[in-house]
Design a protein around this motif. Structure first.
Motif, mmCIF file in Angstrom:
data_model
loop_
_atom_site.group_PDB
_atom_site.id
_atom_site.type_symbol
_atom_site.label_atom_id
_atom_site.label_comp_id
_atom_site.label_asym_id
_atom_site.label_seq_id
_atom_site.Cartn_x
_atom_site.Cartn_y
_atom_site.Cartn_z
ATOM 1 N N LEU A 154 0.789 -1.150 -0.018
ATOM 2 C CA LEU A 154 -0.347 -0.049 -0.069
ATOM 3 C C LEU A 154 0.728 1.302 -0.036
ATOM 4 O O LEU A 154 0.647 2.207 -0.773
ATOM 5 N N ARG A 155 1.851 1.335 0.828
ATOM 6 C CA ARG A 155 2.815 2.600 0.888
ATOM 7 C C ARG A 155 3.710 2.745 -0.530
ATOM 8 O O ARG A 155 3.849 3.651 -0.731
ATOM 9 N N ALA A 156 4.160 1.691 -1.004
ATOM 10 C CA ALA A 156 4.692 1.721 -2.343
ATOM 11 C C ALA A 156 3.820 2.463 -3.387
ATOM 12 O O ALA A 156 4.212 3.085 -4.254
ATOM 13 N N ARG A 157 2.379 2.115 -3.344
ATOM 14 C CA ARG A 157 1.548 2.951 -4.210
ATOM 15 C C ARG A 157 1.173 4.472 -3.910
ATOM 16 O O ARG A 157 1.175 5.309 -4.676
ATOM 17 N N PHE A 158 1.367 5.049 -2.518
ATOM 18 C CA PHE A 158 1.529 6.116 -2.195
ATOM 19 C C PHE A 158 2.359 6.591 -1.032
ATOM 20 O O PHE A 158 2.031 6.605 -0.022
#
Length: 280
Positions: A154-158
């Motif tokens: 998730l953090r890699a996307r945002f």
């Protein structure tokens, strides 16, 4: 023309090297074809068959990756980035990002820094589910085995968003679906980012009736792009919202399951669950 011919492989390899070395000069199809001693028509067909994308699209991907590296690693302005990439201005840089990345250059550069994202990990009958939401709707929903790995995805996307580990009403409305409560399904909002083509595919998936199955070719036909089954398959595989965007209802035209981002066993379970409910 046999794309497996070693001579053709060498031509493609030389063409790719030429594009990568000269992408800032924005070489034309004719210039690239001349480099490998083919007519533009034959080179276009050979390259597309071999690489799965046209030379123009490959050049765009190369430009995009170069621009992303600049935005990621420097403080240069969008104008400077466009100039270094070989584009005529920020308008073309903007169009390139929107068409392929599904976001503006500025949005890519800030990595979601203007977003506040709540996330929770409820347990469903199909395993743990990481569900994340912004004020606009569900932005990410994925079946996970490990919470830490799921959050890193998730953090890699945002990467620059402000994350809060808490549940909210938007998430609760989505999770109700796994308890057979579809009373407010039309009120569940999605906040998705993707290319125009990806968004169109995901929108088409939303029209697949509960408990029904369609093929990748069916999706392509419905979109009016009957020759784009492979591209449709790629977009289906990149769906960022499990179940709500029902990519589990898409199979191959042969009847085989095809892949599933969250595992074929889970895909079978989802299909069987829906079929059982639909049959009652």
């Amino acid at each position: 023309m046999d794309i497996k011919d070693p001579i053709n492989y060498d031509r493609i390899a030389r063409a790719i090297a030429y594009i990568r070395e000269n992408h800032r000069q924005q070489p034309t199809l004719a210039e690239i074809a001349d480099e490998v001693h083919l007519s533009p028509f034959h080179f276009q067909r050979l390259f597309t068959d071999w690489a799965g994308v046209s030379p123009k699209k490959f050049l765009q991907y190369t430009n995009l990756q170069y621009a992303k590296s600049i935005l990621r690693e420097s403080r240069e302005t969008l104008f400077e980035t466009a100039y270094r990439t070989g584009l005529s201005g920020t308008g073309r840089l903007h169009d390139l990002f929107i068409k392929i990345e599904g976001m503006t250059p500025g949005e890519f550069k800030n990595g979601g820094s203007d977003l506040t994202i709540n996330y929770d990990v409820p347990y469903t009958r199909f395993g743990k589910l990481l569900v994340a939401s912004t004020s606009k709707g569900i932005c990410h929903m994925a079946f996970i085995d490990d919470v830490k790995d799921g959050f890193e995805e998730l953090r890699a996307r945002f990467p620059n968003a402000d994350f809060h580990p808490r549940s909210d009403g938007i998430q609760a409305g989505a999770v109700k679906l796994f308890h057979r409560d579809w009373s407010n399904i039309d009120q569940i909002k999605l906040h998705l980012k993707g290319t125009d083509f990806q968004l169109k595919v995901w929108e088409t998936l939303l029209d697949i009736p509960f408990g029904h199955l369609v093929s990748y070719g069916d999706i392509a036909m419905k979109m009016g792009a009957s020759d784009a089954s492979r591209a449709v398959g790629n977009a289906v595989g990149l769906n960022p919202v499990a179940y709500l965007v029902p990519c589990h209802r898409v199979i191959r035209s042969t009847g085989h399951l095809g892949g599933y981002r969250w595992g074929e066993t889970r895909k079978v379970a989802l299909m069987g669950w829906e079929a059982a409910i639909e049959g009652r």
